[in-house]
Design an enzyme around this catalytic site. Structure first.
Site, PDB file in Angstrom:
ATOM      1  CG  ASN A 205      -0.175  -0.143   2.505  1.00 39.77           C
ATOM      2  OD1 ASN A 205       0.610   0.730   2.849  1.00 39.77           O
ATOM      3  ND2 ASN A 205      -0.384  -1.234   3.218  1.00 39.77           N
ATOM      4  CE  LYS A 284       7.976 -12.655 -14.158  1.00 40.07           C
ATOM      5  NZ  LYS A 284       8.616 -12.224 -15.371  1.00 40.07           N
ATOM      6  CB  ILE A 302      -0.409  -6.854  14.586  1.00 37.03           C
ATOM      7  CG1 ILE A 302       0.056  -7.674  13.373  1.00 37.03           C
ATOM      8  CG2 ILE A 302       0.703  -6.733  15.615  1.00 37.03           C
ATOM      9  CD1 ILE A 302       1.122  -7.014  12.540  1.00 37.03           C
ATOM     10  CG  PHE A 318      -2.531   5.297  13.302  1.00 37.18           C
ATOM     11  CD1 PHE A 318      -1.815   5.042  14.452  1.00 37.18           C
ATOM     12  CD2 PHE A 318      -2.461   6.556  12.727  1.00 37.18           C
ATOM     13  CE1 PHE A 318      -1.025   6.025  15.034  1.00 37.18           C
ATOM     14  CE2 PHE A 318      -1.672   7.552  13.284  1.00 37.18           C
ATOM     15  CZ  PHE A 318      -0.950   7.290  14.444  1.00 37.18           C
ATOM     16  CE  LYS A 332     -11.021   0.199  10.735  1.00 30.44           C
ATOM     17  NZ  LYS A 332     -10.285   0.938   9.734  1.00 30.44           N
TER      18      LYS A 332
HETATM   19  O1  C5P Z   1      -8.951  -2.715  10.357  1.00 30.04           O
HETATM   20  P1  C5P Z   1      -7.904  -1.782   9.855  1.00 30.04           P
HETATM   21  O2  C5P Z   1      -6.836  -2.466   9.060  1.00 30.04           O
HETATM   22  O3  C5P Z   1      -8.426  -0.563   9.163  1.00 30.04           O
HETATM   23  O4  C5P Z   1      -7.241  -1.224  11.209  1.00 30.04           O
HETATM   24  C1  C5P Z   1      -6.131  -0.373  11.217  1.00 30.04           C
HETATM   25  C2  C5P Z   1      -5.360  -0.587  12.490  1.00 30.04           C
HETATM   26  O5  C5P Z   1      -5.181  -1.973  12.722  1.00 30.04           O
HETATM   27  C3  C5P Z   1      -3.972  -0.004  12.416  1.00 30.04           C
HETATM   28  O6  C5P Z   1      -3.588   0.421  13.703  1.00 30.04           O
HETATM   29  C4  C5P Z   1      -3.135  -1.193  11.941  1.00 30.04           C
HETATM   30  O7  C5P Z   1      -1.785  -1.046  12.355  1.00 30.04           O
HETATM   31  C5  C5P Z   1      -3.813  -2.340  12.635  1.00 30.04           C
HETATM   32  N1  C5P Z   1      -3.745  -3.633  11.914  1.00 30.04           N
HETATM   33  C6  C5P Z   1      -3.026  -4.671  12.460  1.00 30.04           C
HETATM   34  N2  C5P Z   1      -2.959  -5.885  11.853  1.00 30.04           N
HETATM   35  C7  C5P Z   1      -3.626  -6.101  10.702  1.00 30.04           C
HETATM   36  C8  C5P Z   1      -4.381  -5.053  10.126  1.00 30.04           C
HETATM   37  C9  C5P Z   1      -4.423  -3.832  10.747  1.00 30.04           C
HETATM   38  O8  C5P Z   1      -2.406  -4.479  13.520  1.00 30.04           O
HETATM   39  N3  C5P Z   1      -3.540  -7.289  10.129  1.00 30.04           N
END
Ligand code: C5P
Length: 393
Positions: A205, A284, A302, A318, A332
């Site tokens: 991203n 590939k 996480i 975030f 969230k």
């Molecule tokens: O659900 P979303 O991806 O929008 O949430 C964003 C938050 O969740 C951010 O703080 C991001 O670091 C965390 N996140 C995470 N592990 C993931 C996806 C998002 O810790 N697999």
């Protein structure tokens, strides 16, 4: 903008003061310069006048000041007083309160914090009387920056080299910041993740990592012990911050879960991929004649995993949104069991992923705060100040 008075005493390191003034201004300090007579033999006041944008002061009794009390006015003006370089002679005078020139008189008149960056020959630095003067200055609450060891202008090697201007500014930031997170252990994730499809392709991203890195640097300035877990970014690894580099969401999960034990705060600024290819192809993937489909599976969340640990740290997530910012952010906050969430707009607005600037809407249980569009360093400072406040609430 902070008002800093820079005192320059006589030593060859005075040539570095020009760069110091330039960097101070770049770092948002308003600079006024005072030089001893000896300093003017090494670098001209005109150079420092041009760089600071103000006339340089050298005379104790300045007839151009209305009441001939320029030193008192200058001392009152300063919010910080930095003396760089501070020669052995200058340190001796300051430690004894001898006020026979403008610089040493200003030291006596100043009520703001004082910082000195000593610079001298290694034998002069290690001479017992210089070390006694140093101890006395420390007892008088003068902050000491450096000196460093290395080769010296006189051809000798040892302690006595003035710290580099950029290091002086970093130290100045550390020593003058309010220690809101003193000794707090702070874990921060930053940057995007790379989810490999095959040996040459990955899904990612637009995250630059700038927000997470700014948070790491600012948390350290506020006295925290910082660990940074960083996805792939173009940013320079911060000096003196324990940094672990990872690539994928799975690697980031492992690194964060290993590091999280004993942390007081976890800030999940990383833009972790929500999906990863179901299968990593070892060769590939070849082009097909027709369209193709990718099969993706969910990554582990996480921040939610951390927030559900039995002894969880204060956990901040975030949320980058293109629409329904408040609703998604509050969802969230609840769903991931977070203590705080910092939400920002991304897409067709200023700020966000790839930018140096951002604005935040911050939510916690029964509270919210808005931080207006500003650079990410300032924003990181504002967010950390709020985190420190909520942590103690
Ligand atoms: O659900 P979303 O991806 O929008 O949430 C964003 C938050 O969740 C951010 O703080 C991001 O670091 C965390 N996140 C995470 N592990 C993931 C996806 C998002 O810790 N697999």
């Amino acid at each position: 903008m902070k008002r800093i008075l820079l005192g320059i005493s006589g030593g060859i390191a005075a040539y570095k003061s020009a760069e110091l003034v330039r960097l101070l201004r770049k770092n948002d300090y308003e600079v006024r310069v005072v030089m001893t007579h000896a300093a003017t033999q090494f670098i001209t006041p005109l150079t420092l006048q041009a760089l600071s944008g103000h006339a340089v002061h050298t005379q104790l009794l300045d007839a151009s000041e209305e009441n001939a009390m320029g030193h008192i006015n200058l001392a009152r003006w300063a919010e910080l007083f930095l003396i760089a370089p501070a020669s052995a002679n200058c340190m001796a005078k300051l430690s004894l309160g001898i006020a026979d020139n403008l610089l040493s008189t200003l030291y006596l008149a100043a009520e703001c914090p004082v910082y000195i960056a000593p610079a001298m020959n290694q034998a002069m630095w290690s001479k017992p009387v210089t070390q006694e003067n140093l101890n006395r200055l420390q007892q008088h609450k003068v902050h000491i920056i450096g000196p460093e060891t290395g080769s010296q202008a006189c051809g000798e090697t040892g302690y006595g080299r003035m710290s580099e201007p950029s290091d002086i500014i970093t130290q100045l930031g550390v020593l003058s910041a309010p220690q809101l997170l003193l000794n707090k252990k702070v874990l921060i994730s930053a940057g995007p993740t790379h989810e490999a499809l095959d040996p040459v392709r990955y899904i990612t991203n637009r995250s630059s990592g700038k927000m997470g890195y700014a948070l790491a640097q600012q948390a350290q300035l506020l006295g925290a012990k910082v660990t940074l877990v960083s996805g792939p970014t173009q940013l320079v690894t911060p000096k003196n911050i324990h940094t672990l580099k990872v690539k994928s969401a799975a690697e980031m999960y492992t690194a964060v879960m290993q590091q999280v034990v004993g942390q007081d705060i976890f800030i999940s600024a990383a833009a972790v991929a929500d999906y990863t290819p179901e299968k990593l192809q070892t060769e590939k993937i070849k082009k097909q004649d027709d369209n193709t489909r990718l099969s993706l599976c969910k990554t582990q969340d996480i921040v939610a995993s951390v927030a559900n640990l039995p002894n969880k740290p204060f956990t901040v997530g975030f949320a980058a949104e293109t629409h329904n910012l408040e609703r998604y952010a509050l969802d969230k906050l609840q769903r991931k069991n977070l203590d705080m969430i910092a939400a920002n707009w991304v897409g067709k607005v200023e700020g966000g992923f790839d930018s140096d600037r951002n604005a935040l809407q911050v939510y916690w249980q029964n509270g919210k705060k808005t931080f207006a569009m500003t650079d990410k360093t300032q924003l990181a400072n504002q967010l950390l100040t709020l985190i420190a406040e909520r942590l103690n609430a």
